[in-house]
Enzyme design. Structure first.
Site, PDB file in Angstrom:
ATOM      1  N   ALA A   1      41.094  48.578  25.347  1.00 29.61           N
ATOM      2  CA  ALA A   1      40.736  48.557  23.922  1.00 29.61           C
ATOM      3  C   ALA A   1      41.877  47.891  23.146  1.00 29.61           C
ATOM      4  O   ALA A   1      43.012  47.831  23.628  1.00 29.61           O
ATOM      5  CB  ALA A   1      40.486  49.960  23.394  1.00 29.61           C
ATOM      6  N   PHE A   2      41.584  47.406  21.952  1.00 27.31           N
ATOM      7  CA  PHE A   2      42.577  46.590  21.234  1.00 27.31           C
ATOM      8  C   PHE A   2      43.834  47.374  20.862  1.00 27.31           C
ATOM      9  O   PHE A   2      44.878  46.790  20.575  1.00 27.31           O
ATOM     10  CB  PHE A   2      41.943  45.957  19.980  1.00 27.31           C
ATOM     11  N   LYS A   3      43.743  48.708  20.864  1.00 31.49           N
ATOM     12  CA  LYS A   3      44.912  49.506  20.466  1.00 31.49           C
ATOM     13  C   LYS A   3      46.110  49.281  21.374  1.00 31.49           C
ATOM     14  O   LYS A   3      47.241  49.527  20.975  1.00 31.49           O
ATOM     15  CB  LYS A   3      44.535  50.980  20.396  1.00 31.49           C
ATOM     16  N   ASP A   4      45.851  48.775  22.595  1.00 30.31           N
ATOM     17  CA  ASP A   4      46.966  48.471  23.503  1.00 30.31           C
ATOM     18  C   ASP A   4      47.918  47.426  22.921  1.00 30.31           C
ATOM     19  O   ASP A   4      49.115  47.457  23.214  1.00 30.31           O
ATOM     20  CB  ASP A   4      46.432  47.959  24.838  1.00 30.31           C
TER      21      ASP A   4
ATOM     22  N   LEU B   1      50.152  49.605  20.733  1.00 33.00           N
ATOM     23  CA  LEU B   1      50.793  50.804  21.289  1.00 33.00           C
ATOM     24  C   LEU B   1      51.663  50.516  22.504  1.00 33.00           C
ATOM     25  O   LEU B   1      52.610  51.260  22.772  1.00 33.00           O
ATOM     26  CB  LEU B   1      49.752  51.883  21.570  1.00 33.00           C
TER      27      LEU B   1
END
Ligand SMILES: *Cc1c(COP(=O)(O)O)cnc(C)c1O
Length: 453
Positions: free
Chosen positions: A108-111, A114
């Site tokens: 997911a794009f949150k990687d 994060l």
């Protein structure tokens, strides 16, 4: 470069201070005092690979960091992405492109943010010698992306609470099969609200917070926003030159963090025409951007759960500019939001934002349509980006998650199974989770026993 709070009642801080603090002491969010003009750099940046571009961009902001340290942290942050381009732009037609942001470790794009935040934390711990304990509650993507940003890092333990049996089996596997000794997934016998309330109360215990140096993972950290600006530039550079005239970025939106990063990039010189706020049925932002009315509603769980929000925590950063960078006005509106759950803007200027919303039925139809038309599978979040395109513009839809994360919805919509090697691999790994009652004392005792001191 200095960072100021949107509420104007905290002192200006440096980049590293803003990253360490998360929220400003006055409850506001950090922004650069002045946004730099980067338009003169575009020619130089075109053609850089992803980590190089990310470094060139962040170096403008992380002015209190050693440049060689920053370069090392940035390089390390994108080594676990499986696509050589990191964020490839895929053409579905002449004027429709998908920016795939799901090639990181949790798909997911949150990687993108994060992985970097985990490395920034580790560096700060190394320099200060002070260990920290990260605590959060999750209903899905953020918890697993945070765990994968911090796993195996020195000087930090991470505790993530989630409702046992109420998140998708794949998401649970992403959090519970890491094998890392510093990761503590805590399955609460209760709801997501129970988990969130326990975390909130633990942060409210200031002695506990100080003693264990508890730190939150949330979508308002300055570093997350800045890390997300980079792929907008990178997408632009991947467009054929004749398609760059009028570009609309279409962003599946929840907390407004992803789209805000694009809008800030434009203010700094990215030649984009507009940004589409694409919501699911929880459409508080759609209503705001189309009517100027802010009205909190009950959250109705949808097929795109990471966009199921009641209030969009990053909206305050846009509000700051909307109110002419006047912190007193920001405080006034934020307190109206908080007290009344509603606010009417007399003159709401949506600026370059457009908006759309999609029901669950719409999500299923779009997944089927896109598959039929382009032989391409989109996940339920990304599907929300495929409504009402402006034919005069080149559309770049940001794909925020890999479809294989949502196998049931995909199979239902197109009768084809979506898989990914990374997710298949999880199925044979051992699950380690800690089952606790939805009880603050039980969770506190667990943290006290396993925290890093
Ligand atoms: C978090 C998330 C979103 C929403 O992003 P915001 O920055 O909160 O607007 C959309 N899609 C997926 C898959 C997500 O994980």
């Amino acid at each position: 470069m200095e960072y100021v709070s949107t509420r104007g009642q905290s002192e200006a801080v440096s980049f590293t201070q803003a990253v360490a603090a998360g929220l400003a002491p006055d409850g506001g969010l950090y922004l650069p005092r002045e946004l730099p003009d980067l338009s003169g750099k575009l020619a130089e940046w075109e053609g850089l690979d992803y980590p190089a571009l990310c470094y060139e961009f962040l170096k403008v902001f992380a002015t209190d960091m050693d440049e060689s340290v920053l370069r090392r942290l940035v390089d390390d942050s994108y080594t676990r992405f499986t696509d050589p381009k990191i964020a490839p732009l895929v053409a579905l037609s002449d004027d429709l492109y998908v920016l795939e942001l799901f090639h990181g470790p949790t798909l997911a794009f949150k990687d993108f943010a994060l992985q970097l935040v985990g490395n920034l934390y580790e560096e700060q711990i190394r320099e200060s010698g002070e260990h920290i304990n990260v605590l959060g509650a999750t209903s899905g993507d953020t918890g697993s992306a945070a765990i994968h940003g911090l796993l195996g890092k020195d000087g930090v333990n991470i505790f993530i609470l989630y409702p046992d049996g109420r998140i998708s089996p794949l998401q649970e596997r992403q959090m519970t099969t890491t094998g890392a000794a510093n990761v503590f997934p805590i399955a609460i016998s209760g709801s997501f609200d129970d988990a969130q309330l326990i975390v909130k109360e633990l942060f409210g215990n200031l002695d506990l917070k100080r003693q264990y140096r508890l730190s939150a993972i949330n979508s308002i950290n300055l570093a997350r926003i800045l890390a997300q600006c980079v792929y907008y530039f990178y997408a632009y550079f991947q467009l054929p030159p004749e398609r760059r005239e009028a570009v609309e970025f279409i962003v599946p939106t929840g907390n407004f963090g992803n789209i805000l990063a694009g809008w800030l990039a434009k203010r700094m010189g990215l030649p984009a025409a507009s940004f589409r706020v694409a919501t699911n049925q929880n459409d508080i932002l759609y209503r705001l951007f189309t009517t100027g009315q802010y009205q909190v509603d009950e959250v109705v769980p949808s097929l795109a759960p990471s966009m199921d929000i009641q209030v969009a925590s990053n909206f305050e950063r846009f509000l700051y500019y909307l109110e002419g960078r006047d912190p007193a006005k920001v405080r006034e509106v934020m307190s109206a939001f908080k007290d009344n759950g509603r606010h009417s803007f007399e003159q709401f200027d949506p600026d370059v934002f457009t908006a759309s919303h999609t029901t669950d039925a719409g999500i299923r139809e779009i997944i089927a349509d896109v598959y039929k038309k382009y032989n391409y599978v989109v996940d339920p979040h990304t599907a929300c980006g495929f409504v009402e395109r402006d034919p005069a513009k080149t559309a770049v839809v940001l794909s925020t998650a890999h479809p294989a994360k949502f196998p049931d919805t995909i199979t239902e919509a197109i009768g084809v199974e979506s898989t990914s090697p990374a997710l298949e691999e999880l199925k044979s790994k051992e699950i380690v989770k800690h089952l606790l009652p939805a009880d603050i004392d039980a969770v506190r005792a667990f943290i006290e026993e396993h925290a890093q001191l």
